[in-house]
Design an enzyme around this catalytic site. Structure first.
Site, mmCIF file in Angstrom:
data_model
loop_
_atom_site.group_PDB
_atom_site.id
_atom_site.type_symbol
_atom_site.label_atom_id
_atom_site.label_comp_id
_atom_site.label_asym_id
_atom_site.label_seq_id
_atom_site.Cartn_x
_atom_site.Cartn_y
_atom_site.Cartn_z
ATOM 1 N N ASP A 1 0.875 -1.181 0.000
ATOM 2 C CA ASP A 1 0.000 0.000 0.000
ATOM 3 C C ASP A 1 0.911 1.230 0.000
ATOM 4 O O ASP A 1 2.122 1.126 0.214
ATOM 5 C CB ASP A 1 -0.880 -0.023 1.269
ATOM 6 C CG ASP A 1 -1.770 1.214 1.395
ATOM 7 O OD1 ASP A 1 -2.335 1.660 0.372
ATOM 8 O OD2 ASP A 1 -1.901 1.759 2.507
ATOM 9 N N SER A 2 0.304 2.390 -0.182
ATOM 10 C CA SER A 2 1.047 3.647 -0.083
ATOM 11 C C SER A 2 1.567 3.873 1.336
ATOM 12 O O SER A 2 2.407 4.737 1.551
ATOM 13 C CB SER A 2 0.135 4.804 -0.446
ATOM 14 O OG SER A 2 -0.933 4.870 0.494
ATOM 15 N N CYS B 1 -4.580 -1.366 -1.851
ATOM 16 C CA CYS B 1 -4.692 0.073 -2.048
ATOM 17 C C CYS B 1 -5.610 0.314 -3.250
ATOM 18 O O CYS B 1 -5.306 -0.151 -4.357
ATOM 19 C CB CYS B 1 -3.303 0.643 -2.332
ATOM 20 S SG CYS B 1 -3.294 2.404 -2.678
ATOM 21 N N GLU C 1 -1.771 7.425 9.198
ATOM 22 C CA GLU C 1 -0.318 7.153 9.205
ATOM 23 C C GLU C 1 0.292 7.542 10.549
ATOM 24 O O GLU C 1 1.208 6.904 11.050
ATOM 25 C CB GLU C 1 0.375 7.949 8.091
ATOM 26 C CG GLU C 1 0.091 7.446 6.685
ATOM 27 C CD GLU C 1 0.819 6.156 6.333
ATOM 28 O OE1 GLU C 1 2.015 6.057 6.592
ATOM 29 O OE2 GLU C 1 0.150 5.245 5.804
ATOM 30 N N CYS D 1 -10.951 3.505 0.709
ATOM 31 C CA CYS D 1 -9.497 3.622 0.863
ATOM 32 C C CYS D 1 -9.120 2.725 2.029
ATOM 33 O O CYS D 1 -9.815 2.698 3.054
ATOM 34 C CB CYS D 1 -9.130 5.074 1.162
ATOM 35 S SG CYS D 1 -7.427 5.306 1.743
ATOM 36 N N HIS E 1 -6.945 2.869 4.233
ATOM 37 C CA HIS E 1 -6.631 3.508 5.520
ATOM 38 C C HIS E 1 -7.897 3.697 6.368
ATOM 39 O O HIS E 1 -7.820 3.760 7.598
ATOM 40 C CB HIS E 1 -6.001 4.891 5.309
ATOM 41 C CG HIS E 1 -4.544 4.862 4.913
ATOM 42 N ND1 HIS E 1 -4.125 4.463 3.661
ATOM 43 C CD2 HIS E 1 -3.419 5.184 5.605
ATOM 44 C CE1 HIS E 1 -2.794 4.552 3.598
ATOM 45 N NE2 HIS E 1 -2.346 4.986 4.766
HETATM 46 N N1 DGL Z 1 -4.705 3.364 1.095
HETATM 47 C C1 DGL Z 1 -4.823 3.854 -0.215
HETATM 48 C C2 DGL Z 1 -6.129 3.493 -0.879
HETATM 49 O O1 DGL Z 1 -6.715 2.477 -0.580
HETATM 50 C C3 DGL Z 1 -4.302 5.197 -0.629
HETATM 51 C C4 DGL Z 1 -4.064 6.257 0.361
HETATM 52 C C5 DGL Z 1 -3.192 7.348 -0.194
HETATM 53 O O2 DGL Z 1 -1.991 7.150 -0.180
HETATM 54 O O3 DGL Z 1 -3.715 8.370 -0.668
HETATM 55 O O4 DGL Z 1 -6.606 4.192 -1.744
#
Ligand code: DGL
Length: 263
Positions: free
Chosen positions: A10-11, A73, A152, A184, A186
């Site tokens: 993931d990011s 992600c 984060e 997302c 997160h």
């Molecule tokens: N967790 C990521 C997603 O599912 C991206 C979050 C990000 O880095 O903007 O889209």
């Protein structure tokens, strides 16, 4: 059958919400996890940049022996999954997208809200998803800039996170939204906070469990399921590994070493 690990990335730390679903469904699988936190948020980056990062991380995970890849992600999936599948036609690759189909089936008011990154909401893949599954419902999209950074930092229920969320969710409720998609990876970490801000009748839908299910199906199809005992998960971060090690107990109730990612 293969005891090789599954590579997940993931990011940042958001994909850990998917990793915990994979563990719950496939406890025998060993896992590798890359957080590209040095480049978070992907949601505000160009698709070209995200494709380059995804290629570098996929190559790294495969070099570590991954037998399959999970793009945990939504933003990276929209930008890069097609490219990765083309590059690695023999590797099972699981991507993910906002749960528009189940949400459209679940809504009673006919109004569905999508919380996701700007990158996901602007992508052609998301437009195609709406075309396919959102005929009979009204879908209101809401980008959430800044929310990924809160997760984060491990700020899952701080006053700032609460204030940000309230600002996005209240207008959706005022429009009659009864189903909210967490688009997302997160965002499942702030689900408890979100649940405090919406009436109990509002459904919160995410896709982590569906991704684990899809991974299981793909591993089965390729004869790659592990049958032994899983190794401890190995973690890498492209930002400060100590920062990720500090947030892991909050997100996964786990203490672990995190290695620096140098790609
Ligand atoms: N967790 C990521 C997603 O599912 C991206 C979050 C990000 O880095 O903007 O889209």
């Amino acid at each position: 059958m293969s005891e090789a690990p599954v590579g997940v990335f993931d990011s940042g730390v958001g994909g850990l919400s998917v990793l915990r679903e994979i563990r719950a469904r496939l406890p025998q699988e060993s896992l590798l996890y890359v957080a590209d936190s040095g480049h978070v948020p992907y949601g505000e980056k160009s698709p070209e940049f995200i494709r380059e990062r995804s290629q570098a991380i996929a190559a790294f995970l495969l070099s570590q022996g991954a037998k399959a890849l999970v793009l945990a992600c939504n933003t990276a999936t929209a930008a890069a999954v097609a490219d990765l599948r083309e590059r690695y036609p023999k590797v099972p690759i699981v991507g993910m997208e906002p749960a528009v189909k189940p949400a459209a089936a679940a809504t009673r008011s006919g109004v569905v809200g999508v919380l996701a990154t700007t990158g996901t909401l602007k992508s052609a893949k998301f437009a195609a998803l709406l075309d396919r599954f959102a005929h009979d419902v009204r879908v209101i999209t809401q980008p959430c800039p800044g929310l990924v950074e809160q997760v984060e930092a491990g700020e899952l229920d701080s006053a700032r996170t609460r204030e940000l969320l309230r600002g996005w969710v209240e207008p959706l409720l005022a429009e009659g939204c009864d189903t909210l998609i967490l688009g997302c990876t997160h965002y499942p970490f702030i689900k408890p906070l979100l649940a405090e801000l919406v009436p109990a009748s509002v459904r919160l839908v995410d896709t982590g469990a569906a991704v684990a299910c899809q991974l299981q199906a793909l591993l089965d199809r390729h004869g790659l399921r592990a049958v032994g005992t899983a190794q401890a998960t190995r973690y890498w971060s492209s930002a400060d590994p100590q920062a990720m090690a500090r947030v892991l107990p909050k997100l996964l109730s786990e203490l672990a070493d995190v290695q620096p990612l140098c790609v």
